[in-house]
Motif scaffolding. Structure first.
Motif, mmCIF file in Angstrom:
data_model
loop_
_atom_site.group_PDB
_atom_site.id
_atom_site.type_symbol
_atom_site.label_atom_id
_atom_site.label_comp_id
_atom_site.label_asym_id
_atom_site.label_seq_id
_atom_site.Cartn_x
_atom_site.Cartn_y
_atom_site.Cartn_z
ATOM 1 N N ILE A 297 0.791 -1.175 -0.018
ATOM 2 C CA ILE A 297 -0.195 0.083 0.014
ATOM 3 C C ILE A 297 0.915 1.208 -0.059
ATOM 4 O O ILE A 297 1.951 1.228 0.556
ATOM 5 N N ASP A 298 0.511 2.162 -0.848
ATOM 6 C CA ASP A 298 1.367 3.488 -0.815
ATOM 7 C C ASP A 298 1.210 4.520 0.338
ATOM 8 O O ASP A 298 2.124 5.017 0.533
ATOM 9 N N ALA A 299 0.279 4.228 1.320
ATOM 10 C CA ALA A 299 0.155 5.154 2.275
ATOM 11 C C ALA A 299 -0.699 4.658 3.464
ATOM 12 O O ALA A 299 -1.518 4.112 3.219
ATOM 13 N N PHE A 300 0.037 4.391 4.692
ATOM 14 C CA PHE A 300 -0.764 4.052 5.865
ATOM 15 C C PHE A 300 -1.703 5.159 6.100
ATOM 16 O O PHE A 300 -1.204 6.351 6.466
ATOM 17 N N LYS A 301 -2.722 4.853 6.841
ATOM 18 C CA LYS A 301 -3.710 5.904 7.289
ATOM 19 C C LYS A 301 -3.029 7.002 8.450
ATOM 20 O O LYS A 301 -2.542 6.391 9.287
ATOM 21 N N GLY A 302 -2.995 7.977 8.225
ATOM 22 C CA GLY A 302 -2.629 8.958 8.871
ATOM 23 C C GLY A 302 -1.074 9.087 9.025
ATOM 24 O O GLY A 302 -0.536 9.776 10.007
ATOM 25 N N GLN A 303 -0.192 8.251 8.309
ATOM 26 C CA GLN A 303 1.200 8.291 8.539
ATOM 27 C C GLN A 303 1.996 8.776 7.151
ATOM 28 O O GLN A 303 3.146 8.642 7.111
ATOM 29 N N SER A 304 1.080 9.247 6.308
ATOM 30 C CA SER A 304 1.674 9.819 4.859
ATOM 31 C C SER A 304 0.978 11.013 4.526
ATOM 32 O O SER A 304 0.118 11.195 4.671
ATOM 33 N N ASN A 305 1.874 11.702 3.563
ATOM 34 C CA ASN A 305 1.005 12.869 2.686
ATOM 35 C C ASN A 305 0.521 12.311 1.546
ATOM 36 O O ASN A 305 0.034 13.079 0.856
ATOM 37 N N ARG A 306 0.753 11.189 0.942
ATOM 38 C CA ARG A 306 0.348 10.818 -0.212
ATOM 39 C C ARG A 306 -1.272 10.342 -0.169
ATOM 40 O O ARG A 306 -1.554 9.588 0.612
ATOM 41 N N ILE A 307 -2.121 11.013 -0.986
ATOM 42 C CA ILE A 307 -3.431 11.002 -1.004
ATOM 43 C C ILE A 307 -3.951 10.074 -2.122
ATOM 44 O O ILE A 307 -4.667 9.179 -1.863
ATOM 45 N N LEU A 308 -3.458 10.501 -3.246
ATOM 46 C CA LEU A 308 -3.874 9.760 -4.739
ATOM 47 C C LEU A 308 -2.609 9.233 -5.313
ATOM 48 O O LEU A 308 -1.747 9.806 -5.510
ATOM 49 N N SER A 309 -2.694 7.930 -5.732
ATOM 50 C CA SER A 309 -1.367 7.446 -6.454
ATOM 51 C C SER A 309 -1.936 7.224 -8.034
ATOM 52 O O SER A 309 -3.192 6.999 -8.247
ATOM 53 N N MET A 310 -1.094 7.366 -8.777
ATOM 54 C CA MET A 310 -1.565 7.398 -10.025
ATOM 55 C C MET A 310 -0.197 6.578 -11.088
ATOM 56 O O MET A 310 1.097 6.916 -10.692
ATOM 57 N N VAL A 311 -0.694 5.716 -12.096
ATOM 58 C CA VAL A 311 0.160 5.365 -13.144
ATOM 59 C C VAL A 311 -0.276 5.386 -14.481
ATOM 60 O O VAL A 311 -1.197 5.185 -14.723
ATOM 61 N N LEU A 312 0.868 5.917 -15.237
ATOM 62 C CA LEU A 312 0.504 5.938 -16.661
ATOM 63 C C LEU A 312 1.348 4.888 -17.435
ATOM 64 O O LEU A 312 2.584 5.043 -17.004
ATOM 65 N N TYR A 313 0.881 4.190 -18.088
ATOM 66 C CA TYR A 313 1.555 3.088 -18.723
ATOM 67 C C TYR A 313 2.082 3.605 -20.205
ATOM 68 O O TYR A 313 1.406 4.042 -21.006
#
Length: 230
Positions: A139-155
């Motif tokens: 997972i890219d961000a654990f709740k309350g422990q990261s500032n990442r909100i949205l993950s995006m990948v372009l192929y």
């Protein structure tokens, strides 16, 4: 009623390649994020814009990429048993990269207007998975422990075949043992999901696989702590 942030008629000053062919390029992404927290969109950018990004990443020599790791700042470490891709952070030093970051800024504004997420900025890197590379379930961000909100990948892969591997697997928000889907990294496909909610992984690639991975973040700077960058 339109839910897109209105782009100017000719915003592509640097590269002169129109980024989008759709009149409202963000509409379905915004709807999906609001209703289910994730979205997969094919042919998100125009063919020419996608090809320019593909040319850029394919021309990066391996010597100018770094082994990807896990964690940030003092917690960063390379763990080859978890992931084996190589990355190069995207800086605004070439026309196509300037335009890509400009379009992601337009999307940030649209996200904040529609979903009130308070997104502060966007960071992204090119990623290269050589044959045999993967990224284990995470997972890219654990709740309350990261500032990442949205993950995006372009192929950014031409003629990707079913037996080439390298699929993105997204797992259910409430039960991370249940797969929501397996998505081959075909050219122009965009995946986006809430960073704190969806476990995901990259299956073993059987040929070189390119993408752009990016994150929209909030600013967690306080009086005592400076919000970390890359």
């Amino acid at each position: 009623m339109s839910i897109d942030f209105p782009l100017s008629r000719d915003p592509y000053v640097e590269n002169s390649i129109p980024a989008f062919t759709r009149i409202e390029p963000f509409s379905q992404l915004l709807i999906d994020l609001q209703t289910q927290g994730w979205s997969i969109q094919d042919d998100f950018f125009s063919e020419g814009f996608t090809q320019a990004l593909m040319d850029e990443v394919e021309n990066i020599q391996n010597d100018y990429m770094q082994q990807a790791g896990i964690g940030r700042k003092q917690d960063h470490q390379v763990v080859l048993g978890a992931r084996r891709d190589y990355i190069q952070w995207i800086d605004p030093d070439k026309a196509i990269k300037i335009d890509y970051l400009k379009m992601m800024e337009s999307f940030r504004v649209a996200l904040n207007r529609r979903l009130f997420l308070g997104l502060f900025d966007y960071e992204a890197h090119f990623a290269r998975y050589e044959e045999g590379a993967f990224y284990e379930k995470h997972i890219d961000a654990f709740k309350g422990q990261s500032n990442r909100i949205l993950s995006m990948v372009l192929y950014l892969n031409e003629d990707w075949k079913e037996d080439d591997g390298g699929e993105l697997i997204i797992y259910d928000e409430h039960n991370p043992e249940i797969e929501l889907g397996r998505f081959p990294p075909i050219k122009g496909r965009l995946a986006i999901f809430l960073s704190e909610c969806f476990y995901h992984e990259v299956n073993v690639a059987k040929r070189t696989r390119h993408s752009i991975a990016g994150w929209y973040r909030v600013n967690n700077t306080t009086g005592k702590t400076l919000d970390p960058d890359q």
